[in-house]
Scaffold this active site. Structure first.
Site, PDB file in Angstrom:
ATOM      1  N   HIS A  12       0.828  -1.207   0.000  1.00  0.00           N
ATOM      2  CA  HIS A  12       0.000   0.000   0.000  1.00  0.00           C
ATOM      3  C   HIS A  12       0.861   1.256   0.000  1.00  0.00           C
ATOM      4  CE1 HIS A  12       1.012   0.830   4.205  1.00  0.00           C
ATOM      5  NE2 HIS A  12       0.859  -0.466   4.419  1.00  0.00           N
ATOM      6  N   GLU A  86      -2.020  -7.181   7.190  1.00  0.00           N
ATOM      7  CA  GLU A  86      -0.696  -7.196   7.809  1.00  0.00           C
ATOM      8  C   GLU A  86      -0.731  -8.087   9.050  1.00  0.00           C
ATOM      9  OE1 GLU A  86       2.342  -7.335   7.818  1.00  0.00           O
ATOM     10  OE2 GLU A  86       2.970  -5.254   7.439  1.00  0.00           O
TER      11      GLU A  86
END
Length: 212
Positions: A12, A86
């Site tokens: 990202h 994550e």
């Protein structure tokens, strides 16, 4: 379609948490202004290269926001999944690195050691991250065999999935290893049907040269 399935693992863009030096984990932090510019530049490059057959993303805002510009350019939907999140860092989530080192020194040091099996207090291990992500990866590869996948995720998840695809996590004794990925860095891999894997690039950031 090609014999090889092309996999693009894309971190990202810069999040507000990244800009402040904070642990992201499962925190729902959005992109910063710079992160949005990085996302746009990444989308333009991948759309220009062409051939994208699927766009997948972690369901956390910073990953989804990064994936959306490519979705708009290609007309493909962003398929979101919590399996691509994550690693949860538990009690350190949302803390700055300095705060985590001071308040939770044992957990912080364990994280730095990159022990794949260590479960962080209130969080998870890299092994648990692998277990939740790899099944979904296999599903994506099966559905897009011979295609070109854009998968938006996070630095820890990208590291573990890259090592997994390379077979580096199959040894009986694992050495601590880490593949660092910058914001909107792209790891490019070709997975052939005969099992041969070609690593074309790791943390490719050439497309971000004009992002200030």
């Amino acid at each position: 379609m090609s014999d090889a399935t092309q996999v693009l693992l894309i971190r990202h863009g810069q999040s507000l948490g990244n800009a402040e030096g904070r642990f992201g984990g499962h925190t729902a932090t959005p992109l910063s202004h710079r992160g949005r510019e990085q996302a746009a530049a990444t989308a333009q490059t991948l759309a220009f290269e062409g051939g994208i057959t699927g766009i997948y993303s972690s369901d956390l805002p910073r990953a989804v926001e990064t994936a959306r510009p490519l979705s708009k350019l290609t007309g493909l939907p962003v398929v979101q999944s919590d399996t691509l999140r994550e690693r949860s860092v538990g009690v350190m989530e949302g803390l700055t690195f300095e705060e985590a080192a001071q308040l939770h020194p044992e957990q912080y040091q364990a994280l730095l050691r990159r022990d794949i099996d260590h479960i962080l207090l209130g969080g998870e291990s890299y092994r648990q991250l692998l277990d939740r992500a790899v099944g979904y990866l296999d599903q994506m590869l099966e559905e897009h065999r011979g295609g070109r996948l854009a998968i938006y995720s996070h630095t820890g998840t990208i590291c573990i999935l890259t090592l997994h695809l390379m077979g580096a996590l199959d040894a009986p004794e694992l050495r601590p290893v880490w593949i660092a990925t910058a914001n909107c860095g792209i790891t490019r891999m070709d997975l052939r049907s005969d099992g041969f894997i070609r690593v074309r690039a790791v943390n490719d950031t050439r497309h971000l040269a004009r992002v200030s």
